[in-house]
Motif scaffolding. Structure first.
Motif, PDB file in Angstrom:
ATOM      1  N   LEU A   1      28.594 -25.551  43.908  1.00  0.00           N
ATOM      2  CA  LEU A   1      29.191 -26.002  45.163  1.00  0.00           C
ATOM      3  C   LEU A   1      30.013 -27.259  44.933  1.00  0.00           C
ATOM      4  O   LEU A   1      31.103 -27.422  45.513  1.00  0.00           O
ATOM      5  CB  LEU A   1      28.101 -26.236  46.208  1.00  0.00           C
ATOM      6  CG  LEU A   1      28.577 -26.545  47.629  1.00  0.00           C
ATOM      7  CD1 LEU A   1      29.506 -25.474  48.158  1.00  0.00           C
ATOM      8  CD2 LEU A   1      27.378 -26.725  48.565  1.00  0.00           C
ATOM      9  N   GLU A   2      29.543 -28.160  44.085  1.00  0.00           N
ATOM     10  CA  GLU A   2      30.344 -29.342  43.756  1.00  0.00           C
ATOM     11  C   GLU A   2      31.628 -28.946  43.036  1.00  0.00           C
ATOM     12  O   GLU A   2      32.711 -29.482  43.330  1.00  0.00           O
ATOM     13  CB  GLU A   2      29.526 -30.307  42.899  1.00  0.00           C
ATOM     14  CG  GLU A   2      28.426 -31.013  43.668  1.00  0.00           C
ATOM     15  CD  GLU A   2      27.772 -32.144  42.906  1.00  0.00           C
ATOM     16  OE1 GLU A   2      27.200 -33.040  43.545  1.00  0.00           O
ATOM     17  OE2 GLU A   2      27.852 -32.156  41.648  1.00  0.00           O
ATOM     18  N   MET A   3      31.533 -28.023  42.091  1.00  0.00           N
ATOM     19  CA  MET A   3      32.712 -27.595  41.351  1.00  0.00           C
ATOM     20  C   MET A   3      33.729 -26.917  42.265  1.00  0.00           C
ATOM     21  O   MET A   3      34.942 -27.163  42.169  1.00  0.00           O
ATOM     22  CB  MET A   3      32.287 -26.634  40.236  1.00  0.00           C
ATOM     23  CG  MET A   3      33.431 -26.072  39.401  1.00  0.00           C
ATOM     24  SD  MET A   3      32.821 -25.141  37.965  1.00  0.00           S
ATOM     25  CE  MET A   3      31.897 -23.828  38.778  1.00  0.00           C
ATOM     26  N   ASP A   4      33.248 -26.095  43.187  1.00  0.00           N
ATOM     27  CA  ASP A   4      34.144 -25.296  44.018  1.00  0.00           C
ATOM     28  C   ASP A   4      34.746 -26.070  45.182  1.00  0.00           C
ATOM     29  O   ASP A   4      35.771 -25.642  45.731  1.00  0.00           O
ATOM     30  CB  ASP A   4      33.405 -24.066  44.546  1.00  0.00           C
ATOM     31  CG  ASP A   4      33.017 -23.105  43.427  1.00  0.00           C
ATOM     32  OD1 ASP A   4      33.529 -23.266  42.303  1.00  0.00           O
ATOM     33  OD2 ASP A   4      32.183 -22.208  43.667  1.00  0.00           O
ATOM     34  N   THR A   5      34.130 -27.182  45.567  1.00  0.00           N
ATOM     35  CA  THR A   5      34.673 -27.984  46.671  1.00  0.00           C
ATOM     36  C   THR A   5      35.294 -29.290  46.193  1.00  0.00           C
ATOM     37  O   THR A   5      36.079 -29.902  46.921  1.00  0.00           O
ATOM     38  CB  THR A   5      33.582 -28.318  47.701  1.00  0.00           C
ATOM     39  OG1 THR A   5      32.555 -29.091  47.066  1.00  0.00           O
ATOM     40  CG2 THR A   5      32.992 -27.046  48.291  1.00  0.00           C
ATOM     41  N   GLY A   6      34.894 -29.753  45.011  1.00  0.00           N
ATOM     42  CA  GLY A   6      35.434 -30.998  44.484  1.00  0.00           C
ATOM     43  C   GLY A   6      34.802 -32.256  45.055  1.00  0.00           C
ATOM     44  O   GLY A   6      35.295 -33.364  44.807  1.00  0.00           O
ATOM     45  N   VAL A   7      33.698 -32.109  45.805  1.00  0.00           N
ATOM     46  CA  VAL A   7      33.018 -33.279  46.365  1.00  0.00           C
ATOM     47  C   VAL A   7      31.541 -33.227  45.977  1.00  0.00           C
ATOM     48  O   VAL A   7      31.002 -32.157  45.704  1.00  0.00           O
ATOM     49  CB  VAL A   7      33.153 -33.345  47.909  1.00  0.00           C
ATOM     50  CG1 VAL A   7      34.624 -33.422  48.305  1.00  0.00           C
ATOM     51  CG2 VAL A   7      32.454 -32.176  48.581  1.00  0.00           C
TER      52      VAL A   7
ATOM     53  N   PRO B   1      19.361 -32.668  34.560  1.00  0.00           N
ATOM     54  CA  PRO B   1      20.622 -31.923  34.420  1.00  0.00           C
ATOM     55  C   PRO B   1      20.820 -30.906  35.537  1.00  0.00           C
ATOM     56  O   PRO B   1      19.862 -30.351  36.083  1.00  0.00           O
ATOM     57  CB  PRO B   1      20.460 -31.216  33.064  1.00  0.00           C
ATOM     58  CG  PRO B   1      19.381 -31.955  32.351  1.00  0.00           C
ATOM     59  CD  PRO B   1      18.465 -32.452  33.421  1.00  0.00           C
ATOM     60  N   ASN B   2      22.084 -30.683  35.874  1.00  0.00           N
ATOM     61  CA  ASN B   2      22.488 -29.610  36.794  1.00  0.00           C
ATOM     62  C   ASN B   2      21.998 -29.783  38.224  1.00  0.00           C
ATOM     63  O   ASN B   2      21.920 -28.817  38.971  1.00  0.00           O
ATOM     64  CB  ASN B   2      22.044 -28.246  36.258  1.00  0.00           C
ATOM     65  CG  ASN B   2      22.619 -27.929  34.905  1.00  0.00           C
ATOM     66  OD1 ASN B   2      23.800 -28.172  34.659  1.00  0.00           O
ATOM     67  ND2 ASN B   2      21.797 -27.412  34.008  1.00  0.00           N
ATOM     68  N   LEU B   3      21.692 -31.035  38.594  1.00  0.00           N
ATOM     69  CA  LEU B   3      21.309 -31.297  39.976  1.00  0.00           C
ATOM     70  C   LEU B   3      22.315 -32.179  40.695  1.00  0.00           C
ATOM     71  O   LEU B   3      21.964 -32.912  41.623  1.00  0.00           O
ATOM     72  CB  LEU B   3      19.912 -31.916  40.051  1.00  0.00           C
ATOM     73  CG  LEU B   3      18.725 -30.991  39.856  1.00  0.00           C
ATOM     74  CD1 LEU B   3      17.428 -31.692  40.230  1.00  0.00           C
ATOM     75  CD2 LEU B   3      18.856 -29.709  40.661  1.00  0.00           C
ATOM     76  N   GLY B   4      23.566 -32.106  40.270  1.00  0.00           N
ATOM     77  CA  GLY B   4      24.617 -32.768  41.023  1.00  0.00           C
ATOM     78  C   GLY B   4      24.976 -34.160  40.551  1.00  0.00           C
ATOM     79  O   GLY B   4      24.298 -34.771  39.716  1.00  0.00           O
TER      80      GLY B   4
ATOM     81  N   ALA C   1      31.841 -35.643  51.088  1.00  0.00           N
ATOM     82  CA  ALA C   1      30.551 -35.197  50.568  1.00  0.00           C
ATOM     83  C   ALA C   1      30.011 -34.114  51.484  1.00  0.00           C
ATOM     84  O   ALA C   1      30.406 -34.001  52.646  1.00  0.00           O
ATOM     85  CB  ALA C   1      29.553 -36.349  50.473  1.00  0.00           C
ATOM     86  N   ILE C   2      29.089 -33.325  50.938  1.00  0.00           N
ATOM     87  CA  ILE C   2      28.382 -32.301  51.700  1.00  0.00           C
ATOM     88  C   ILE C   2      26.903 -32.667  51.700  1.00  0.00           C
ATOM     89  O   ILE C   2      26.343 -33.023  50.663  1.00  0.00           O
ATOM     90  CB  ILE C   2      28.571 -30.908  51.066  1.00  0.00           C
ATOM     91  CG1 ILE C   2      30.048 -30.498  51.074  1.00  0.00           C
ATOM     92  CG2 ILE C   2      27.718 -29.862  51.787  1.00  0.00           C
ATOM     93  CD1 ILE C   2      30.347 -29.279  50.218  1.00  0.00           C
ATOM     94  N   LEU C   3      26.268 -32.573  52.870  1.00  0.00           N
ATOM     95  CA  LEU C   3      24.829 -32.739  52.984  1.00  0.00           C
ATOM     96  C   LEU C   3      24.228 -31.423  53.449  1.00  0.00           C
ATOM     97  O   LEU C   3      24.623 -30.885  54.482  1.00  0.00           O
ATOM     98  CB  LEU C   3      24.482 -33.844  53.980  1.00  0.00           C
ATOM     99  CG  LEU C   3      22.995 -33.979  54.343  1.00  0.00           C
ATOM    100  CD1 LEU C   3      22.155 -34.319  53.118  1.00  0.00           C
ATOM    101  CD2 LEU C   3      22.794 -35.013  55.447  1.00  0.00           C
ATOM    102  N   ILE C   4      23.266 -30.899  52.680  1.00  0.00           N
ATOM    103  CA  ILE C   4      22.522 -29.698  53.063  1.00  0.00           C
ATOM    104  C   ILE C   4      21.102 -30.137  53.359  1.00  0.00           C
ATOM    105  O   ILE C   4      20.372 -30.556  52.459  1.00  0.00           O
ATOM    106  CB  ILE C   4      22.541 -28.637  51.950  1.00  0.00           C
ATOM    107  CG1 ILE C   4      23.981 -28.269  51.566  1.00  0.00           C
ATOM    108  CG2 ILE C   4      21.775 -27.393  52.390  1.00  0.00           C
ATOM    109  CD1 ILE C   4      24.084 -27.325  50.386  1.00  0.00           C
ATOM    110  N   SER C   5      20.716 -30.056  54.623  1.00  0.00           N
ATOM    111  CA  SER C   5      19.447 -30.641  55.043  1.00  0.00           C
ATOM    112  C   SER C   5      18.426 -29.580  55.433  1.00  0.00           C
ATOM    113  O   SER C   5      18.659 -28.781  56.324  1.00  0.00           O
ATOM    114  CB  SER C   5      19.663 -31.601  56.225  1.00  0.00           C
ATOM    115  OG  SER C   5      18.452 -32.239  56.570  1.00  0.00           O
TER     116      SER C   5
END
Length: 240
Positions: free
Chosen positions: A201-207, A231-234, A184-188
């Protein structure tokens, strides 16, 4: 019809930042409204964040006059600098002062990562290395492993406002690429705009990707018993 007929959420945010509050308003579910209070953050370092946290109870009392259903303390470093358990202390103090339940941004981020089943986290922040080190210690105490951590080294809180969402995309992607294993990625940072880039970012990293404003809005709605899926918030919005 009264604004906020389903829920009225009070949010306290740094005075320099409008981005997080506006991100919430752009996606607010029908019948959900927000009241705002502000805290002053001289610098995004330990001393400056102590100043911010000294204003939390006064900000909470301001929000209470709007008859909100929930108070949200935004500004994740304000609680993680004091270590695991400080979020609960802050929420208890707000409840005692106002009679209104509270959540914090940092705890919301941790709840979001747990809901996604994430363990090894690529972390992207606007913070300095000194502040990031405190964040890593906090997250490890919560049971997470830090797969990588990258920060923009920002000390002036207004400087985060000039970074557009594409900055968050690049920083999150760089943190993911720097990790050998990250689930997972966390952007804080609540000032850092992320809503536009989350699905990409989810589509391009797969996580899955968790960001401060996304996770805190999710936790606020779920705390109030609202099941809305935005919608569209991950991927976070599909787990609970």
């Amino acid at each position: 019809m009264m604004l906020g007929w389903r829920a009225r959420i009070g949010q306290m945010r740094p005075a320099t930042a409008i981005e997080g509050a506006e991100e919430w308003r752009t996606v607010a579910p029908v019948g959900v409204a927000f009241a705002d209070a502000r805290t002053i953050v001289p610098q995004v370092n330990e001393e400056g964040l102590k100043v911010m946290m000294s204003q939390v109870l006064e900000a909470a009392r301001q929000l209470a006059t709007a008859k909100v259903d929930l108070i949200v303390q935004c500004g994740a470093p304000g609680t993680f600098l004091r270590g695991k358990g400080h979020d609960e202390e802050v929420c208890a103090q707000i409840k005692e002062a106002t009679g209104i339940p509270a959540i914090t941004m940092m705890a919301a981020q941790m709840d979001a990562l747990k809901a996604l089943g994430a363990k090894n986290i690529a972390v992207a922040t606007v913070y300095s290395d000194e502040v990031n080190a405190k964040m890593a210690t906090y997250m490890e105490a919560c049971g997470f492993s830090i797969a990588s951590m990258k920060g923009l080294q920002i000390l002036d809180p207004f400087d985060a406002s000039v970074h557009d969402a594409d900055s968050a995309y690049r920083l999150g992607r760089d943190a993911f690429r720097a990790a050998d294993t990250a689930d997972a990625i966390l952007i804080s940072c609540g000032t850092y705009r992320t809503f536009e880039i989350l699905p990409y970012l989810e589509m391009d990293t797969g996580v899955p990707v968790v960001s401060s404003n996304q996770a805190t809005l999710w936790r606020a709605l779920r705390t109030l018993g609202l099941p809305d899926v935005i919608p569209n918030l991950g991927k976070l919005w599909s787990v609970a």
